[in-house]
Design a protein around this motif. Structure first.
Motif, PDB file in Angstrom:
ATOM      1  N   ILE A  19       0.800  -1.079   0.014  1.00  0.00           N
ATOM      2  CA  ILE A  19      -0.237  -0.028  -0.027  1.00  0.00           C
ATOM      3  C   ILE A  19       0.940   1.237   0.025  1.00  0.00           C
ATOM      4  O   ILE A  19       0.730   2.170  -0.655  1.00  0.00           O
ATOM      5  CB  ILE A  19      -0.946   0.130   1.310  1.00  0.00           C
ATOM      6  N   LEU A  20       1.766   1.227   0.835  1.00  0.00           N
ATOM      7  CA  LEU A  20       2.939   2.499   0.785  1.00  0.00           C
ATOM      8  C   LEU A  20       3.716   2.719  -0.380  1.00  0.00           C
ATOM      9  O   LEU A  20       3.539   3.704  -0.927  1.00  0.00           O
ATOM     10  CB  LEU A  20       3.674   2.409   2.114  1.00  0.00           C
ATOM     11  N   LEU A  21       4.099   1.582  -0.949  1.00  0.00           N
ATOM     12  CA  LEU A  21       4.799   1.697  -2.277  1.00  0.00           C
ATOM     13  C   LEU A  21       3.792   2.191  -3.411  1.00  0.00           C
ATOM     14  O   LEU A  21       4.326   2.870  -4.294  1.00  0.00           O
ATOM     15  CB  LEU A  21       5.143   0.547  -2.634  1.00  0.00           C
ATOM     16  N   LYS A  66       7.070   2.170   9.904  1.00  0.00           N
ATOM     17  CA  LYS A  66       6.822   3.525  10.150  1.00  0.00           C
ATOM     18  C   LYS A  66       7.139   4.408   8.827  1.00  0.00           C
ATOM     19  O   LYS A  66       7.947   4.078   7.783  1.00  0.00           O
ATOM     20  CB  LYS A  66       8.196   4.188  10.818  1.00  0.00           C
ATOM     21  N   THR A  67       6.248   5.596   8.531  1.00  0.00           N
ATOM     22  CA  THR A  67       6.438   6.164   7.282  1.00  0.00           C
ATOM     23  C   THR A  67       5.870   7.677   7.817  1.00  0.00           C
ATOM     24  O   THR A  67       5.012   7.907   8.773  1.00  0.00           O
ATOM     25  CB  THR A  67       5.339   5.778   6.092  1.00  0.00           C
ATOM     26  N   VAL A  68       6.223   8.599   7.258  1.00  0.00           N
ATOM     27  CA  VAL A  68       5.945  10.104   7.059  1.00  0.00           C
ATOM     28  C   VAL A  68       5.200  10.325   5.923  1.00  0.00           C
ATOM     29  O   VAL A  68       5.800  10.369   4.799  1.00  0.00           O
ATOM     30  CB  VAL A  68       6.967  11.180   7.301  1.00  0.00           C
ATOM     31  N   VAL A  69       3.981  10.802   5.881  1.00  0.00           N
ATOM     32  CA  VAL A  69       3.190  11.116   4.477  1.00  0.00           C
ATOM     33  C   VAL A  69       2.511  12.662   4.617  1.00  0.00           C
ATOM     34  O   VAL A  69       2.553  12.979   5.893  1.00  0.00           O
ATOM     35  CB  VAL A  69       2.047  10.240   4.402  1.00  0.00           C
ATOM     36  N   THR A  70       2.165  13.096   3.662  1.00  0.00           N
ATOM     37  CA  THR A  70       1.756  14.623   3.485  1.00  0.00           C
ATOM     38  C   THR A  70       0.412  14.280   4.136  1.00  0.00           C
ATOM     39  O   THR A  70      -0.537  13.345   4.114  1.00  0.00           O
ATOM     40  CB  THR A  70       1.705  14.851   1.935  1.00  0.00           C
ATOM     41  N   ILE A  81      -5.124   0.965   4.573  1.00  0.00           N
ATOM     42  CA  ILE A  81      -4.507  -0.072   5.445  1.00  0.00           C
ATOM     43  C   ILE A  81      -5.527  -0.814   6.366  1.00  0.00           C
ATOM     44  O   ILE A  81      -5.629  -1.869   6.240  1.00  0.00           O
ATOM     45  CB  ILE A  81      -3.278   0.662   6.347  1.00  0.00           C
ATOM     46  N   LEU A  82      -6.602   0.161   6.859  1.00  0.00           N
ATOM     47  CA  LEU A  82      -7.396  -0.173   7.706  1.00  0.00           C
ATOM     48  C   LEU A  82      -8.376  -1.364   6.824  1.00  0.00           C
ATOM     49  O   LEU A  82      -8.639  -2.395   7.265  1.00  0.00           O
ATOM     50  CB  LEU A  82      -8.315   0.651   8.259  1.00  0.00           C
ATOM     51  N   ASN A  83      -8.838  -0.765   5.550  1.00  0.00           N
ATOM     52  CA  ASN A  83      -9.496  -1.777   4.653  1.00  0.00           C
ATOM     53  C   ASN A  83      -8.908  -3.002   4.344  1.00  0.00           C
ATOM     54  O   ASN A  83      -9.548  -3.912   4.239  1.00  0.00           O
ATOM     55  CB  ASN A  83     -10.035  -0.821   3.555  1.00  0.00           C
ATOM     56  N   SER A  84      -7.765  -3.096   4.326  1.00  0.00           N
ATOM     57  CA  SER A  84      -6.865  -4.135   3.855  1.00  0.00           C
ATOM     58  C   SER A  84      -6.937  -5.322   5.078  1.00  0.00           C
ATOM     59  O   SER A  84      -6.816  -6.663   4.517  1.00  0.00           O
ATOM     60  CB  SER A  84      -5.444  -3.917   3.494  1.00  0.00           C
TER      61      SER A  84
END
Length: 120
Positions: A19-21, A66-70, A81-84
């Protein structure tokens, strides 16, 4: 910006990283040990070749991503992520924490803010 920390079983790592990629977000992940709300009930065989005894470990192994997103992409990524993981399980798959990030600075350049976490 938002910092998202996700604690999951190792078998679910690709679900989150995909999802993040897909959303072009960088990430860091590593194996951790700790405790949480979910009790550890399954005995684990320790030194079976020496003693044959079993014990329930005090700490469980998980993966932390861990990730930092806009701010613009945060809610979409959180929802994906929640839906997955769905919502029909009586056992939790993990936990996700979302924190506010006031600013970011790229070391060695003058890039700041959302541009640090945006794809070049």
């Amino acid at each position: 910006m938002k910092e998202i920390s996700i604690f999951i079983h190792s078998e679910n790592l690709s679900k989150v990283t995909d999802i993040l990629l897909k959303n072009n977000m960088g990430m860091t992940f590593f194996e951790i040990s700790g405790t949480g709300r979910t009790p550890r009930q399954a005995p684990e065989i320790i030194d079976t070749y020496v003693t044959g005894r079993t014990t329930v470990p005090k700490f469980v192994k998980r993966m932390e991503v861990k990730t930092v997103v806009t701010d613009l992409s945060a809610q979409n990524i959180i929802d994906e992520i929640l839906n997955s993981f769905g919502s029909s399980s009586s056992e939790p798959y993990g936990v996700m924490f979302v924190k506010e990030v006031s600013n970011a600075y790229e070391l060695g350049t003058k890039i700041t803010g959302d541009n640090v976490v945006s794809t070049k």
